[in-house]
Write a protein that holds these residues in place. Structure first.
Motif, PDB file in Angstrom:
ATOM      1  N   LEU A1609       0.942  -1.339   0.190  1.00 16.81           N
ATOM      2  CA  LEU A1609      -0.061   0.203   0.071  1.00 16.81           C
ATOM      3  C   LEU A1609       0.965   1.283  -0.078  1.00 16.81           C
ATOM      4  O   LEU A1609       0.578   2.214  -0.767  1.00 16.81           O
ATOM      5  N   ASN A1610       1.894   1.251   0.658  1.00 21.55           N
ATOM      6  CA  ASN A1610       2.642   2.278   0.856  1.00 21.55           C
ATOM      7  C   ASN A1610       3.275   2.452  -0.748  1.00 21.55           C
ATOM      8  O   ASN A1610       3.506   3.873  -1.010  1.00 21.55           O
ATOM      9  N   HIS A1613       0.617   4.089  -2.801  1.00 23.86           N
ATOM     10  CA  HIS A1613       0.421   5.511  -2.304  1.00 23.86           C
ATOM     11  C   HIS A1613       1.545   6.618  -2.960  1.00 23.86           C
ATOM     12  O   HIS A1613       1.207   7.498  -3.390  1.00 23.86           O
ATOM     13  N   GLN A1625      -3.808   5.430 -11.843  1.00 26.75           N
ATOM     14  CA  GLN A1625      -4.361   5.483 -10.618  1.00 26.75           C
ATOM     15  C   GLN A1625      -5.461   4.820 -10.421  1.00 26.75           C
ATOM     16  O   GLN A1625      -5.714   4.170  -9.534  1.00 26.75           O
ATOM     17  N   THR A1684      -4.204   2.617   4.137  1.00 31.56           N
ATOM     18  CA  THR A1684      -5.694   2.676   2.996  1.00 31.56           C
ATOM     19  C   THR A1684      -6.104   3.816   3.033  1.00 31.56           C
ATOM     20  O   THR A1684      -6.353   4.614   2.084  1.00 31.56           O
ATOM     21  N   LEU A1687      -3.957   6.592   1.311  1.00 31.11           N
ATOM     22  CA  LEU A1687      -4.177   6.446  -0.086  1.00 31.11           C
ATOM     23  C   LEU A1687      -5.512   6.938  -0.400  1.00 31.11           C
ATOM     24  O   LEU A1687      -5.287   7.859  -1.426  1.00 31.11           O
ATOM     25  N   SER A1690      -5.415  10.654  -0.500  1.00 32.23           N
ATOM     26  CA  SER A1690      -4.866  11.371  -1.339  1.00 32.23           C
ATOM     27  C   SER A1690      -5.424  11.301  -2.712  1.00 32.23           C
ATOM     28  O   SER A1690      -5.451  12.411  -3.427  1.00 32.23           O
TER      29      SER A1690
END
Length: 2040
Positions: A1609-1610, A1613, A1625, A1684, A1687, A1690
């Motif tokens: 996930l990082n 992100h 995206q 999550t 993310l 953002s």
């Protein structure tokens, strides 16, 4: 100047002008008049003619300068040509009178010259109209010539040439006289006169037959004399004359004069005449050559160079066609020249002759013949090589013959072989891979013949053969490995023959040197093999003294060559090489002493050879393996170098002891030592620095036998801008290769390979054909000079002074010629040192260092040596730079000032004037304006010194440097300088072109100084601009090519600064005329200017060029047919200069960019014509057997004359031009794509073409595009094949989806399937290079994936190509190509796997697309007949084809991915890499393989993920399928290749490895994608992850490892933050959804298993699962949920910035709602979906932690996106927000005991927030009422009752419903009713709502009676209202229903219409009537008592109801009757359908 623009000269104004301005004014008027007269007709000028003649005659007598007299002459001639000729005789008489005048004063000379020029122009223009007057005129001119000085002779010769040109054959009576006069002028002391005489004779030979018949031998001898002491221009002019006359003699002109020819000169005689000049300087025919064998002095070098040029002119004049026919004879003759003893008396002579012969061959065969003819010529040369070798072998073996004759033959044959082999090599290298048929032709045996020369007794011949092999290798990289094998094998077999050892080692070294030009390389093992061989030679050298030197040299040569393979190869052998180096030098001082004391001459010779070789190998190592030159390696080399330096100090003593025999070896040793030291940083050998310096000083000051040889050092030290002063030999010319022989060759004979065999493996400099190292003595001096330059800056200041003193002292001590040699050496070394010092920004030091430095430079400024003077000025500039002291600089300038004031000799004046200009070159400009003024005044004075053109030239050049370095400060002097330049341009005689060249340089820098100011119109600017343009015009008219080039350069500058003022209609034609000039610099200037013009005004340039082509038929270049573009394409084949070709390509690219789309047909035809040459060439018989059948085995068929053969004089485009044309085609397609979609849409293109017939579209030319791509892709040339495949790829990608209008459902490319298949097939043949096959794989996958091919059989054809390649990959190392480096196998393998991966990806995507459609047609298919069952869709067919290979592919893909993973490991993990390499790469070629993996891994990863997805991670039997492979590609269980075979990994382990492999590669790439990583790669990688996580098992792995999920996930992100692309995206969001899904599944599984385990226990005691545990804490960095949230936030904030809490205070939204793109909406929806799922991953406590954030974001999105929609539709984003809200509100966590209270509180807050920002009562809101009410309803219906049953919230909710129920919008009302229908049944909360809202609903429905619905939406609203009331009825208790029914019935009855109203009512009202009636008839029977009671109480209602019922019954009856009549009319259909469509 505008006042000069009139038909008559403005005499009044003219008389007022100053003397300096008059020439300029007159020139401008004459230019204007010329334009006027060209366009005028007779009537226009009749009245003014008399006055004009008077004015022109008056000007004629006013001493005009050269440009003005030329214009006066042209204007007079034009005037008489257009107007009346009545006074022409008077003018002629006047001119003759002036010429006869006895006035010989210098002031009258210009008038005489003008008269001569006028006569020439008049006779040229009017010709025979002037009758016999020419006899007097010619007589007069010839008489005048006897007493004329050089200018007069020059002008008279030009005038006579014009007379001859105008009179033609009628001037025959004068021919002999003119011939005699021209003969004497041809050997005139003035070079300009010689040039003019040559032009005159060239004109004369057109008509004077005697010149090429009876006088031929005399003319030839005369030309030879003219060459003596000539300059470059004379040699060019006279060689043109000589070549043309001999060509005419051999092939006489067809015309009236031809009848008089008594005897045609044979080719042999003509060539013998040329040979006599070449060999003897022209004393008669070669046949009378008795004394030739006796020797004698060698021929004057000028003559030899001139004759060489004449040979080229001779052949060029006869043309390529003639050359094809007569090549054999020409070759035999030319090679005979170089075999003649007279030509090779000394080695210097021999080398010079070889250069000349090579030049003749290169300039003729290389540029006049097309590729086909060049192959035939190569065969001819090959035969000549074979003959020579046989002759040599015979001479060597024939013992009866005298030995002397044998050695003579051998020495003669060596030169022949050198020339032949060099040209053969050049030819093949130029042909590139198109030469393959030549080398494969076994009847010729090219390779055998060339390799046989490797055993020739002469070293030169052996080297030439080796070089020839290197050329073959560069042209045909596939030949490198076989040739290396062949040579190494022979080297081993013949190791006891000295010739074989040197010959074959040369060949191996040359071939290794070729590898750096072959991107495909050679197998790694070859390096090892050669390494061993070299080592063996060195070890065995001492065993056999006969071979010691040869083996030693061979060994080190091979080592030097090995180094060129680079660090990748050398790295493995470095330890052994270091040991070898160590073994060569003594290990200790003791060893060194013992070595000195013993040994004889031969031992020392071997030792020096060995050490020189070792040092050379070190040099090669440092140059080519810089990465391996670590501090450790340098440390190990230092002791060796120390001993080498020590040895070099002892060499003079050894030379004394052993004599001359050791000298050459010691020279080479010192050269090698200096070269290696110069490459190492001096700090590394500080300890021996002093010893080295001593050696260098001794070397430089020793003047032994160098004969001024140091001349060669200086050109490189002079500034390139100063080349102008040094003569043509330093400038770039077409003849530079031989012209250099004159200056350098006069002493040196130029360079040659035998001087240093070690250069055979070095890389060539640009423009070089072959390395030309200088003799060892000179190379050693150069090395010493370079080393001094390196060391000098590192010496301390004190030591510098000593060195300089020592050097200046040594110059003083020597005398005579030796002194000049020492001075040159010392000076060159010092200049190098200063250059280095300046580069390192060092300082020279204090006064004691400066003093000797200044003395050294100042003395050189006054040297008689031109070069030294020039270099001294440059050194002075460097000196000023390194001292960097203004006072010091001023002192230097002052010295020069004083010298110039007093000096009167040319040398001092030139040297010091140059010093003034150069001084500020590197100081950033002049600071003092006074100093500038002083310099300018001195240089002005010098530049006007007409007595010495040399002083003028240098002074003007210096002035240009001064202007350049002054910058803006010079503005004050611009006007005066321009006046001076113009004055000199108009007055300096044309016989001094060097002055004009310097003037051109001045004008150029003046234009640069003015710069953009030239655009302005302020006071003085127009005048300055006009002066610049006049200057350019004068220079354009100058006969000297260099001056013309400068004129073009000046105009180019002007065009850049003031484009409006440069007249393109004049400039472009002048450029086109010079496109084929004989001077290289002029052609370069023309193309450079065209390139600039094409960038801005391409259309205009083409227009002017075409206009010129229509007017002029005499152009050398064909513009009329194909335009300027076509002419430029043609030039690409004629030019050999690389820079020029680059500029031509750029010019064409600029024209293409701006014009190609407009002139589409023209450009495509152009490219098609160029590429069609491939088709012609390919049809040439390649197969030798076929050739024999057709031509009867005659290999020379192309040279034998056939009458029916039509030769084309134009050369067919060569392969580099064809490659460029293919690239142009690709560019055109890309251009069209950016301009108009119609280019890729046939329907639109056809429609537009109907409207505008002239418009043109690319799609219309698709057939041409395919044809061009096909031609290119199937050519002999590999480069062209690659371009063709690239073009095909682009065509497929751009046109794949274009439909075919004539056949709907088909695409336009379908008709070209055969062409595409045929273009691809050859690329998969076994002998195709891997890069071509790799490209073809890419095209295959694009073609298969494009969906163009629908038929399975057609698809199979291309699929089969990929399948064959796959079999090759499976076969592994056994099937590998052993011709190239192993990394090329990696490239090919990965290209195949990548292609399959792309096909598989497309297949899977198509399957997904087809799946929904298949479901739709399932019923249809099942009921269809069996016939249709065998028709398979193309998607299925493709899937089946791929499926059959998947078993193999998945293993190969996984293996490739594992390789890629290993290769991307950081360097610190290098020791973890497998020692033997990976599945598809070897450890040695790892670096070469990396880029191939980088280019291929993405599709392979995606395909592997899709395959694993399709198998669901179920491991099939690991051994299945592997039995089919000929080798196990890679163990199926990745990661276990190092375990022993008997350990079987479990399916779980296999899956885990595969999972981590894919995940690891993806994360590594996505963590930090390279900036150049394409978006497609990132998206594909994300799709691969999505496919991977689409399967339960990988999700289980991610879910069970939270760290992995967080890490992923990082990374995602970061990708969201760094990549803007919506594709990326959206792909990221898909992966995140899968991660959350995995986490949900994991939590569910844990909860379920806990429940099962604790089955008996109470549920309350279960532990909390999910994030947050009991505390609710989420740790950033470790929490999946937190990652999550980050993310999602953002994503949302990027789309809706207002959501950012920090921005809330800022008035960003302004009440306006955010407009999102479609992609933005999708992203927001997906992010909300993810947010809504998060609570399910948390524990109750964790869910409480995140709930505020989740609710804040959801309500925020709702607020920002729920704008009012007029159509009542809800946006996707709002729908997603409501969906997410519902998911959250109805979450089980809201009811879970531990979180219920907190959830309730937070949900209430959320509801309160919504109610707060949507309060229609208080504020006018733009929010969509339906959306907001739906949000409230979600809370009411889905939430816990306790959330909404708070009084304050309840009251507000009811209020919102009331407001909506009062709405006038039927849509809103309808939605409100629907929401109430879902709300009312929820008894826990609905009671207050029912109480409050029912009355309102009833009121709204009662209003309908007054206003019936007029639209469908209004009707629906009423109906929904009634349904809401019915919902209430169904909910009520029995006893209470009565009251509600009583409410409903009257409303329903009120909806009914009476009979009259029913007929006229609108449809919605009728529908409402029917709706009401049906409901009444339904409700009535349910509640009969209430119904009756109500009817009784209201008669009106009853009547209304009865009327409606009655009307209804009648209408039903009518419908029934109509239905029956219809049924009767029906009959059964005649055709029964097989398929039942009732359910369709």
């Amino acid at each position: 100047m505008e006042q000069a623009h009139g038909p008559l000269l403005n005499e009044e104004l003219y008389s007022q002008l100053s003397e300096s301005k008059k020439p300029e004014f007159v020139f401008e008027w004459l230019r204007f008049l010329q334009k006027l007269l060209v366009a005028a007709n007779k009537d226009d000028i009749n009245e003014k003619q008399k006055k004009l003649v008077e004015q022109l005659t008056a000007l004629l007598e006013s001493s005009p300068g050269p440009p003005v007299r030329k214009l006066i002459a042209q204007n007079l001639a034009l005037l008489y040509n257009v107007g009346d000729t009545f006074s022409v005789y008077q003018t002629i008489d006047k001119c003759n009178e002036i010429i006869r005048s006895k006035d010989d004063s210098p002031s009258y000379l210009p008038t005489k010259l003008a008269a001569v020029a006028c006569l020439g122009a008049l006779y040229e223009r009017l010709g025979r109209m002037l009758g016999n007057t020419y006899l007097d005129t010619v007589g007069n001119l010839l008489k005048a010539m006897k007493s004329a000085e050089s200018q007069g002779r020059y002008e008279i010769m030009l005038s006579l040439q014009k007379v001859l040109s105008g009179q033609g054959a009628t001037a025959a009576p004068c021919h002999r006289d003119i011939y005699k006069a021209a003969r004497s002028c041809l050997t005139d002391r003035s070079m300009a006169v010689r040039c003019a005489a040559a032009k005159c004779l060239l004109e004369l030979q057109n008509e004077a037959v005697f010149m090429w018949t009876t006088e031929l031998e005399n003319v030839t001898t005369l030309c030879f004399k003219a060459f003596e002491g000539s300059n470059y221009d004379v040699r060019v002019s006279v060689s043109k004359l000589l070549g043309a006359i001999l060509a005419t003699a051999v092939v006489p002109k067809q015309g009236p004069g031809a009848r008089q020819v008594a005897r045609k000169t044979s080719l042999e005689e003509a060539m013998d005449l040329l040979a006599s000049g070449f060999l003897r300087g022209g004393s008669g025919f070669l046949r009378v050559s008795g004394e030739m064998l006796k020797g004698g002095s060698s021929v004057n070098r000028d003559i030899r160079i001139g004759v060489t040029q004449a040979y080229v002119v001779f052949v060029s004049t006869l043309g390529g066609q003639w050359l094809e026919l007569n090549f054999a004879a020409l070759l035999a003759h030319i090679l005979e020249l170089v075999s003649h003893l007279k030509a090779t008396q000394t080695q210097i002579d021999a080398i010079c002759c070889r250069h000349c012969v090579s030049f003749i061959l290169r300039a003729t065969v290389g540029s006049l013949l097309g590729e086909k003819a060049q192959i035939a010529a190569a065969k001819e040369i090959c035969q000549a090589v074979g003959k020579q070798k046989k002759a040599t072998d015979a001479a060597m073996s024939d013992s009866n013959m005298e030995t002397k004759v044998g050695t003579m033959d051998v020495s003669a044959s060596q030169h022949v072989l050198v020339c032949a082999l060099q040209e053969l090599g050049n030819l093949v290298q130029g042909l590139g891979s198109t030469a393959a048929p030549l080398l494969q032709d076994s009847t010729i045996g090219v390779l055998d013949k060339v390799t046989s020369v490797l055993l020739h007794p002469s070293v030169s011949a052996r080297l030439a053969a080796a070089w020839c092999l290197r050329c073959f290798a560069v042209a045909l990289p596939s030949e490198v490995s076989p040739l290396l094998d062949r040579c190494t094998e022979r080297l081993s077999a013949l190791r006891s023959s000295p010739e074989a050892v040197t010959g074959y080692s040369f060949a191996v070294a040359a071939l290794l040197g070729a590898v750096q030009y072959c991107p495909l390389g050679i197998p790694h093992g070859k390096g090892k093999l050669i390494m061993s061989q070299a080592e063996d030679f060195l070890r065995s050298a001492i065993q056999n003294s006969r071979l010691s030197i040869q083996r030693t040299q061979a060994g080190w040569l091979l080592f030097s060559a090995l180094m060129t393979l680079g660090p990748a190869v050398v790295h493995y052998h470095l330890p052994r090489i270091l040991l070898l180096w160590k073994s060569v030098f003594p290990q200790s001082p003791k060893d060194w002493e013992t070595e000195r004391s013993r040994g004889d001459c031969f031992t020392w010779q071997v030792t020096l050879e060995e050490r020189a070789g070792a040092l050379c190998a070190m040099k090669s190592f440092v140059l080519h393996c810089g990465d391996l030159l670590t501090d450790d390696v340098i440390e190990r080399l230092l002791p060796l170098l120390t001993f080498a330096v020590a040895l070099s100090t002892k060499l003079p003593a050894l030379n004394k002891s052993y004599g001359v025999s050791l000298k050459s070896a010691s020279v080479v040793f010192r050269q090698r030592l200096y070269e290696i030291l110069a490459l190492l940083p001096p700090k590394t050998y500080e300890g021996i620095l002093n010893s080295v310096l001593k050696e260098l000083v001794a070397e430089l000051t020793l003047a032994d036998n160098q004969m001024f040889a140091a001349t060669f050092l200086l050109p490189s030290l002079c500034h390139q801008d100063d080349a102008l002063l040094l003569g043509a030999w330093l400038q770039e010319t077409d003849h530079r290769f031989i012209e250099e022989q004159l200056k350098l060759g006069g002493i040196l004979g130029g360079g040659s390979l035998e001087h240093d065999p070690f250069t055979i493996c070095e890389r060539l400099a640009d423009g070089e054909f072959i390395p030309t190292p200088l003799p060892p003595v000179l190379s050693m001096i150069r090395a010493a000079v370079d080393l001094f330059g390196v060391i000098f800056p590192c010496v301390d200041v004190k030591h510098r002074a000593q060195i300089l003193d020592r050097l200046t002292e040594s110059i003083k001590q020597t005398k005579g010629s030796k002194q000049q040699t020492v001075q040159l050496n010392v000076f060159a070394a010092f200049c190098c040192g200063l250059k280095r010092l300046a580069c390192t920004k060092g300082s020279l030091g204090p006064e004691e260092v400066r003093r000797p430095a200044v003395t050294l430079v100042m003395r050189s400024l006054e040297s008689a040596n031109l070069l030294l003077r020039c270099a001294a000025a440059e050194t002075l500039a460097r000196l000023a730079q390194v001292v960097a002291d203004s006072a010091f600089t001023a002192r230097l300038a002052q010295t020069s000032f004083e010298k110039l004031k007093s000096a009167r000799d040319v040398i001092s004046r030139t040297g010091h004037s140059m010093a003034l200009g150069s001084l500020y070159r590197y100081l950033g400009g002049i600071v003092s304006s006074q100093h500038l003024t002083a310099c300018v005044s001195i240089l002005y004075t010098l530049s006007q010194d007409s007595t010495s053109p040399e002083v003028q030239t240098w002074a003007l050049h210096s002035l240009s440097l001064l202007i350049d370095s002054s910058g803006p400060m010079y503005h004050a002097h611009v006007e005066s300088s321009l006046s001076l330049v113009l004055l000199l341009l108009l007055t300096v005689p044309l016989t001094h072109p060097e002055v004009h060249q310097s003037l051109g340089g001045c004008l150029n820098v003046l234009i640069t100084t003015l710069g953009p100011e030239l655009q302005g119109n302020s006071t003085s600017v127009p005048q300055l601009r006009t002066s610049c343009l006049v200057g350019c015009a004068v220079m354009q008219d100058n006969p000297d090519c260099l001056v013309q080039a400068q004129a073009i350069s000046c105009l180019q500058q002007l065009h850049m600064f003031a484009p409006r003022h440069v007249n393109l209609s004049n400039l472009v034609p002048s450029l086109c005329v010079n496109l084929c000039s004989s001077h290289l610099l002029l052609r370069r200037a023309v193309i450079a200017c065209l390139r600039q013009l094409a960038q801005r005004e391409a259309a205009e340039v083409l227009e002017h060029a075409m206009a010129l082509a229509k007017e002029s038929s005499k152009l050398d270049v064909n513009i009329s047919e194909t335009g300027l573009e076509g002419a430029l394409f043609g030039l690409l084949d004629r030019e050999s200069d690389q820079q020029l070709c680059r500029d031509i390509r750029e010019t064409l690219s600029h024209i293409l960019s701006s014009m190609a789309v407009e002139k589409l047909s023209h450009w495509l035809k152009l490219c098609n014509d160029v590429l069609s040459a491939s088709a012609d060439f390919t049809t040439a018989p390649v197969d030798t057997t076929q050739e024999e059948e057709e031509d009867g085995g005659d290999d020379d068929s192309i040279f034998t004359s056939r009458k029916d053969d039509q030769f084309h004089p134009i050369i067919k485009p060569r392969w580099p031009t064809r490659v460029f044309a293919a690239e142009c085609v690709c560019r055109i397609i890309m251009q069209c794509e950016n301009i108009d979609v119609a280019h890729f849409d046939m329907t639109m293109a056809q429609e537009r073409k109907l409207k505008h017939p002239k418009s043109d579209f690319l799609v219309i030319h698709l057939a041409d595009l395919i044809r061009m791509a096909f031609i290119a892709a199937t050519d002999h040339s590999h480069a062209l094949r690659l371009s063709g495949l690239e073009a095909l790829l682009i065509i497929i990608r751009k046109f794949a989806t274009v439909p075919e209008p004539e056949f709907p459902g088909h695409v336009i490319l379908e008709q070209y399937q055969a062409n595409v298949g045929a273009a691809l097939r050859p690329a998969f043949s076994p002998d195709t290079p891997p890069d071509v096959t790799a490209k073809a794989c890419q095209v295959c996958s694009a073609w298969i994936g494009s969906g163009v091919v629908s038929d399975l059989n057609d698809l199979r054809r291309v699929h089969q190509l990929l399948a064959t390649s796959l079999n090759k990959v499976q076969a592994g190392k056994e099937a590998q190509n052993h011709l190239y480096n192993e990394s090329t196998s990696t490239m090919e393998t990965l290209a195949v796997l990548k292609a399959w991966a792309e096909v598989y990806i497309v297949t899977v995507e198509r399957q997904k697309l087809c799946a929904p459609k298949e479901k739709q047609f399932l019923k249809l298919e099942t009921s269809a007949n069996d016939d249709s069952q065998d028709t398979i869709t193309s998607a299925d067919g493709l899937f089946n084809l791929v499926q059959s290979e998947l078993g193999t592919l998945n293993k190969l893909w996984l293996a490739a991915l594992q390789d890629h993973a290993l290769l991307t490991l950081p360097p610190e993990y290098a020791d973890q890499l497998p020692a033997e390499g990976g599945a598809f790469y070897t450890s040695e070629t790892m670096e070469g393989a990396r880029p191939h993996y980088y280019n291929s891994w993405v599709p392979i990863l995606h395909a592997t993920a899709l395959w694993l997805n399709s198998t669901g991670f179920i491991v099939i039997d690991p051994d299945e399928g592997s039995s089919r492979l000929s080798r196990p590609v890679t163990p199926t269980m990745l990661g276990h290749e190092f375990t022993s075979a008997n350990v079987v990994a479990s399916p779980e382990d296999v899956n885990t490895d595969r999972f981590h492999l894919i995940l690891g590669i993806s994360i590594e790439f996505l963590c930090s994608p390279r900036p150049d990583a394409p978006m497609e790669s990132i998206v594909a990688c994300l799709h691969a992850l999505q496919s991977l996580l689409d399967v339960v098992w990988p999700r289980y792995k991610i879910g069970s490892s939270q760290e992995l999920g967080v890490e992923l996930l990082n990374v995602l992100h970061r990708l969201i933050l760094t990549r803007e692309s919506p594709f990326i995206q959206l792909a990221v969001v898909e992966v995140v959804e899968q991660i959350i899904r995995a986490a949900q599944e994991h939590v569910k599984e844990k909860r379920r298993s806990a429940e099962v385990d604790d089955g008996a226990a109470e549920k309350e005691t279960l532990p909390e699962f999910g994030e947050g545990n009991d505390t609710g804490g989420l740790v950033p960095g470790k929490s999946l949920v937190f990652a999550t949230l980050e993310l999602s936030l953002s994503i949302l904030v990027r789309q809706l910035p207002q959501l950012n809490p920090k921005l809330v205070a800022a008035p960003i939204s302004n009440g306006k709602h955010q407009l999102l793109t479609d992609d933005g909406i999708k992203l927001v929806a997906a992010a909300l979906g993810i947010l809504s799922e998060l609570t399910s991953v948390c524990s109750p406590a964790g869910s409480i932690s995140i709930l505020p954030t989740v609710l804040y974001l959801i309500t925020g999105v709702l607020k920002e996106t729920a704008g009012t929609k007029h159509d009542g539709c809800m946006s996707l984003a709002v729908g997603a927000a409501l969906q997410a809200l519902k998911a959250v509100v109805s979450s089980p966590m809201a009811r879970a005991e531990k979180s219920r209270v907190a959830w309730t509180r937070l949900l209430r807050s959320a509801l309160a927030t919504i109610l707060e920002f949507w309060n229609p009562e208080m504020t006018q809101s733009e929010l969509d009422e339906v959306s907001m009410l739906t949000a409230i309803s979600i809370f009411l219906v889905s939430a816990n009752p306790e959330v909404t049953c708070v009084q304050c919230l309840e009251k507000k909710c009811i209020n919102r419903f009331k407001i909506i129920l009062n709405s006038k919008n039927p849509v809103v009302l309808m939605h409100c009713y629907k929401l109430l229908q879902s709300l009312f049944p929820n008894r826990a909360i609905s009671t207050p709502y029912i109480h409050s809202l029912t009355v309102l609903i009833v009121e709204r429905l009662r209003e309908v009676e007054k206003e019936k619905p007029s639209t469908c939406t209004e009707l629906q609203a009423v109906q929904e209202g009634m349904k809401t009331l019915e919902t209430l009825v169904s909910m009520a208790d029995e006893q209470n229903r009565v009251h509600l029914v009583v409410l409903i019935l009257p409303i329903l009855i009120s909806f009914l219409l009476d009979e009259n109203a029913l007929t006229s009512a609108p449809n919605p009202a009728k529908s409402l009537h029917e709706f009401a009636l049906q409901n009444l008839m339904r409700i009535g029977p349910q509640y009969p008592s209430i119904f009756q009671k109500l009817m009784g109480s209201s008669p009106a209602m009853k009547a209304r109801l009865e009327g409606a019922v009655k009307g209804n019954q009648e209408s039903v009856k009518a419908k029934t009757a109509a239905g029956q009549s219809k049924c009767l009319g029906k009959s059964s259909p005649s055709i029964q359908l097989k398929t039942n469509f009732s359910n369709f």
